[in-house]
Design a protein around this motif. Structure first.
Motif, PDB file in Angstrom:
ATOM      1  N   LEU A  53       0.862  -1.182   0.000  1.00 47.86           N
ATOM      2  CA  LEU A  53       0.000   0.000   0.000  1.00 47.86           C
ATOM      3  C   LEU A  53       0.900   1.234   0.000  1.00 47.86           C
ATOM      4  CD1 LEU A  53      -3.098   0.711   0.519  1.00 47.86           C
ATOM      5  CD2 LEU A  53      -2.398   1.082   2.888  1.00 47.86           C
ATOM      6  N   VAL A  54       0.646   2.170  -0.909  1.00 46.41           N
ATOM      7  CA  VAL A  54       1.433   3.404  -0.966  1.00 46.41           C
ATOM      8  C   VAL A  54       0.482   4.602  -0.921  1.00 46.41           C
ATOM      9  CG1 VAL A  54       3.477   2.467  -2.127  1.00 46.41           C
ATOM     10  CG2 VAL A  54       1.536   3.195  -3.513  1.00 46.41           C
ATOM     11  N   ALA A  55       0.969   5.736  -0.450  1.00 48.28           N
ATOM     12  CA  ALA A  55       0.111   6.931  -0.390  1.00 48.28           C
ATOM     13  C   ALA A  55       0.159   7.693  -1.719  1.00 48.28           C
ATOM     14  CB  ALA A  55       0.547   7.823   0.766  1.00 48.28           C
ATOM     15  N   GLY A  56       0.846   7.125  -2.708  1.00 48.60           N
ATOM     16  CA  GLY A  56       1.000   7.708  -4.043  1.00 48.60           C
ATOM     17  C   GLY A  56       2.186   7.033  -4.690  1.00 48.60           C
ATOM     18  N   GLY A  57       2.317   7.184  -6.026  1.00 45.12           N
ATOM     19  CA  GLY A  57       3.508   6.671  -6.695  1.00 45.12           C
ATOM     20  C   GLY A  57       3.379   5.313  -7.328  1.00 45.12           C
TER      21      GLY A  57
END
Ligand SMILES: NC(=O)c1ccc[n+]([C@@H]2O[C@H](COP(=O)([O-])OP(=O)(O)OC[C@H]3O[C@@H](n4cnc5c(N)ncnc54)[C@H](OP(=O)(O)O)[C@@H]3O)[C@@H](O)[C@H]2O)c1
Length: 332
Positions: free
Chosen positions: A95-99
């Motif tokens: 899980l990433v907060a963006g990218g």
């Protein structure tokens, strides 16, 4: 192991707007910071919040990449200082907060999980955003118990298809709403005991009928608007309603007397701005309670369509058409 290049292809948002503003760009390969891993991305899931971000309505939290994409699967190619949960070469999803819409991305090691055995990279890349969201909202916040009834709106969405399978696997009676008979059929195939075509039927009456008039114990809602009042009506005594989006708007006229008379709990949350530590706690529970189900084939991400990374705009067009059932994934 091939050398890590200096630059990569990623999808940028040239200016807020329609799908056409998603454009391939050359960007520096990010460097993993303390506790982070660098992943060569094989697949990046597409989620409705990415559409909101592209339109200019959901900016990345401070410190997060401006490249869209909240979930990935791929191979660990470098470790940041102190990162020790994975080794180079491991297959992970995270899980990433963006990218995510990129050839390489950094993930905090605690927000990554081993790619479940038996699943393809495309399937693994379609897991994190909906599984983290459903786990924290349905099981942690909503406290769904075996034997209870559970209603998810948007049953054919990425979130909905995950919620149906997990609620069923944990012993709930599952109701789902969706906008066509075909979508309702898909919800039933995934395990929903009752699928309600909300365009043809009043979901409140259908939910009451399916629960012998008692109403449902837990509702997961992404629609909002007039559904807020109708959810209060469809809920059982001491029912819980968890809000994860407002596709029909965040404002409503609500008869709040039901909240008091039925002793309802109405809550909600967003995943993206939560801390790495909070997301790590969700990841740990998923690994313990849900990974065995994924590896046993008792639940599975539903892949509707894949597009090459550079065709991210086409992926968004499909999502906005709402013709899909399940997940849309970019392959890298
Ligand atoms: N709070 C959080 O942490 C969190 C995390 C992830 C996602 N979300 C939210 O959860 C929702 C589902 O995400 P997803 O990626 O699973 O989406 P998705 O696959 O694109 O599905 C959305 C579905 O919702 C239904 N829908 C109902 N009312 C709608 C409306 N007014 N406009 C558009 N669609 C409508 C549509 O199916 P029908 O034909 O049945 O109408 C549509 O296919 C999104 O709103 C997203 O922002 C919240």
């Amino acid at each position: 192991m091939t050398a890590i290049p200096q630059t990569m292809t990623a999808i940028g948002i040239s200016t807020p707007g329609g799908p056409e503003v998603l454009k391939p760009e050359t960007r520096p390969v990010p460097q993993p910071g303390a506790g982070e891993i660098l992943v060569a991305v094989a697949a990046a899931g597409v989620n409705r919040p990415d559409v909101l971000q592209r339109q200019g309505g959901y900016n990345p939290p401070p410190g997060a990449s401006d490249i869209p994409g909240l979930e990935i699967a791929g191979t660990v190619v470098a470790l940041g200082e102190g990162a020790k949960r994975f080794a180079i070469g491991d297959k992970v999803c995270g899980l990433v907060a963006g990218g995510g819409y990129a050839q390489y991305t950094v993930v905090h090691e605690s927000n990554a999980l081993p790619a479940p055995k038996g699943l393809s990279p495309t399937e693994a890349g379609a897991i994190p955003e909906t599984y983290f969201t459903v786990w924290t909202n349905v099981f942690q916040r909503g406290r769904l118990q075996t034997g209870e009834s559970f209603l998810v709106h948007g049953g054919s969405s990425g979130i909905g298809t995950t919620a149906i399978q997990l609620a069923k696997a944990f012993g709930a009676t599952v109701l789902a709403t969706a906008g066509s008979d075909e979508k309702c059929r898909a919800c039933r195939e995934l395990g929903a005991d009752h699928a309600i075509n909300y365009r043809a039927e009043d979901f409140v009456a259908a939910a009451k009928a399916a629960t012998d008039g008692r109403g449902v114990n837990l509702i997961l809602d992404m629609v909002g608007g007039d559904y807020i009042d109708r959810n209060y009506e469809a809920a059982a005594d001491q029912g819980r309603i968890v809000q994860i989006a407002f596709l029909n708007g965040p404002k409503a006229t609500v008869n709040f007397s039901r909240l008091m008379l039925k002793r309802l709990t109405h809550t909600g949350s967003t995943l993206r701005p939560r801390t790495v530590a909070e997301k790590a706690a969700i990841a740990a529970e998923l690994q313990e309670k849900v990974w065995p189900l994924l590896e046993a084939g008792r639940c599975k991400p539903q892949i509707n369509a894949t597009f090459p990374l550079v065709e991210a705009a086409e992926a968004h067009r499909l999502m906005e058409s709402s013709a899909h059932i399940g997940k849309i994934v970019l392959t890298v």
